[in-house]
Design an enzyme around this catalytic site. Sequence first.
Site, PDB file in Angstrom:
ATOM      1  N   CYS A   6       0.826  -1.139  -0.091  1.00  0.00           N
ATOM      2  CA  CYS A   6      -0.026  -0.118   0.051  1.00  0.00           C
ATOM      3  C   CYS A   6       0.877   1.230   0.019  1.00  0.00           C
ATOM      4  O   CYS A   6       0.402   2.328  -0.625  1.00  0.00           O
ATOM      5  CB  CYS A   6      -0.955   0.029   1.229  1.00  0.00           C
ATOM      6  SG  CYS A   6      -2.408  -1.010   0.951  1.00  0.00           S
ATOM      7  N   ASP A  29      10.558  -6.954  -8.536  1.00  0.00           N
ATOM      8  CA  ASP A  29      10.582  -7.343  -7.089  1.00  0.00           C
ATOM      9  C   ASP A  29      12.292  -7.085  -6.566  1.00  0.00           C
ATOM     10  O   ASP A  29      13.066  -7.181  -7.461  1.00  0.00           O
ATOM     11  CB  ASP A  29      10.622  -9.091  -7.101  1.00  0.00           C
ATOM     12  CG  ASP A  29      10.455  -9.573  -5.817  1.00  0.00           C
ATOM     13  OD1 ASP A  29       9.587 -10.082  -5.409  1.00  0.00           O
ATOM     14  OD2 ASP A  29      11.426  -9.350  -5.093  1.00  0.00           O
ATOM     15  N   ASN A  86       1.784 -16.801  -3.516  1.00  0.00           N
ATOM     16  CA  ASN A  86       1.788 -17.274  -2.281  1.00  0.00           C
ATOM     17  C   ASN A  86       0.649 -16.861  -1.459  1.00  0.00           C
ATOM     18  O   ASN A  86       0.400 -15.684  -1.369  1.00  0.00           O
ATOM     19  CB  ASN A  86       3.169 -17.173  -1.764  1.00  0.00           C
ATOM     20  CG  ASN A  86       4.326 -17.736  -2.285  1.00  0.00           C
ATOM     21  OD1 ASN A  86       4.028 -18.826  -2.972  1.00  0.00           O
ATOM     22  ND2 ASN A  86       5.322 -16.936  -2.767  1.00  0.00           N
ATOM     23  N   GLY A  92       4.343 -19.487   2.234  1.00  0.00           N
ATOM     24  CA  GLY A  92       5.377 -18.547   2.224  1.00  0.00           C
ATOM     25  C   GLY A  92       5.184 -17.123   1.918  1.00  0.00           C
ATOM     26  O   GLY A  92       6.284 -16.154   1.666  1.00  0.00           O
ATOM     27  N   THR A  94       4.764 -13.505   2.429  1.00  0.00           N
ATOM     28  CA  THR A  94       5.593 -12.744   3.277  1.00  0.00           C
ATOM     29  C   THR A  94       4.735 -11.113   3.409  1.00  0.00           C
ATOM     30  O   THR A  94       5.087 -10.398   4.420  1.00  0.00           O
ATOM     31  CB  THR A  94       6.856 -12.515   3.104  1.00  0.00           C
ATOM     32  OG1 THR A  94       7.153 -11.873   1.622  1.00  0.00           O
ATOM     33  CG2 THR A  94       7.788 -13.682   3.009  1.00  0.00           C
ATOM     34  N   HIS A  99      -0.919 -10.352  -4.259  1.00  0.00           N
ATOM     35  CA  HIS A  99       0.132 -10.145  -5.577  1.00  0.00           C
ATOM     36  C   HIS A  99       0.645 -11.126  -6.385  1.00  0.00           C
ATOM     37  O   HIS A  99       0.487 -12.570  -5.760  1.00  0.00           O
ATOM     38  CB  HIS A  99       1.695  -9.500  -5.074  1.00  0.00           C
ATOM     39  CG  HIS A  99       2.305 -10.198  -3.860  1.00  0.00           C
ATOM     40  ND1 HIS A  99       1.770 -10.422  -2.611  1.00  0.00           N
ATOM     41  CD2 HIS A  99       3.172 -10.924  -4.026  1.00  0.00           C
ATOM     42  CE1 HIS A  99       2.712 -10.972  -1.930  1.00  0.00           C
ATOM     43  NE2 HIS A  99       3.315 -11.704  -2.712  1.00  0.00           N
TER      44      HIS A  99
HETATM   45  P1  AMP Z   1       5.760 -13.227  -1.043  1.00  0.00           P
HETATM   46  O1  AMP Z   1       6.628 -13.857  -0.406  1.00  0.00           O
HETATM   47  O2  AMP Z   1       5.054 -14.056  -2.042  1.00  0.00           O
HETATM   48  O3  AMP Z   1       4.468 -12.663  -0.212  1.00  0.00           O
HETATM   49  O4  AMP Z   1       6.163 -12.200  -1.825  1.00  0.00           O
HETATM   50  C1  AMP Z   1       6.740 -10.993  -1.476  1.00  0.00           C
HETATM   51  C2  AMP Z   1       7.684 -10.270  -2.282  1.00  0.00           C
HETATM   52  O5  AMP Z   1       7.765  -9.065  -2.158  1.00  0.00           O
HETATM   53  C3  AMP Z   1       9.220 -11.025  -2.204  1.00  0.00           C
HETATM   54  O6  AMP Z   1       9.482 -11.551  -3.525  1.00  0.00           O
HETATM   55  C4  AMP Z   1      10.001  -9.831  -1.882  1.00  0.00           C
HETATM   56  O7  AMP Z   1      11.278  -9.816  -2.525  1.00  0.00           O
HETATM   57  C5  AMP Z   1       9.067  -8.596  -2.338  1.00  0.00           C
HETATM   58  N1  AMP Z   1       9.290  -7.355  -1.762  1.00  0.00           N
HETATM   59  C6  AMP Z   1       9.145  -7.044  -0.306  1.00  0.00           C
HETATM   60  N2  AMP Z   1       9.323  -5.688  -0.416  1.00  0.00           N
HETATM   61  C7  AMP Z   1       9.631  -5.216  -1.416  1.00  0.00           C
HETATM   62  C8  AMP Z   1       9.682  -3.966  -1.966  1.00  0.00           C
HETATM   63  N3  AMP Z   1       9.744  -2.716  -1.160  1.00  0.00           N
HETATM   64  N4  AMP Z   1      10.041  -3.734  -3.454  1.00  0.00           N
HETATM   65  C9  AMP Z   1       9.700  -4.633  -4.162  1.00  0.00           C
HETATM   66  N5  AMP Z   1       9.479  -5.910  -3.900  1.00  0.00           N
HETATM   67  C10 AMP Z   1       9.467  -6.281  -2.692  1.00  0.00           C
END
Ligand code: AMP
Length: 113
Positions: A6, A29, A86, A92, A94, A99
């Site tokens: 957000c 990413d 995910n 996993g 995070t 997304h």
């Molecule tokens: P997930 O683990 O499927 O929830 O994917 C979250 C993704 O967001 C991960 O691949 C992270 O590397 C990516 N991520 C986290 N913070 C950022 C950010 N500030 N800009 C770009 N990607 C991010």
Amino acid sequence: MDCIFCKIVAGEIPSTKVYEDDRVLAFRDIAPQAPTHILVIPKEHIPSFACITEENAPLAAHVLAVAAKIAHDEGLEEGGYRIVSNCGENAGQTVPHLHFHILGGRKMTIEMA
Ligand code: AMP
């Protein structure tokens, strides 16, 4: 809203944007797992894939259509690519904001886990 994505939508955290419209944002990413690794998100905060409903499905469908267009524009179609969302702890996830990962530019492993 204490949500990284957000904040990216709001411009409070920088990102490398590859696509934006009134409902969707896509950016690279920060920790790429493949030569091309792009995240496609709805601007509206939907916590996860599990929160897709009949009501917000048109938005989710638009996010997916944008993902297909980006994959095309990035030249990923010929070699193929992977779309991943995910959902929850075991998968996993995070970042608790829906997304879709677009992963391409290398051969993916066959394993689903
Ligand atoms: P997930 O683990 O499927 O929830 O994917 C979250 C993704 O967001 C991960 O691949 C992270 O590397 C990516 N991520 C986290 N913070 C950022 C950010 N500030 N800009 C770009 N990607 C991010």
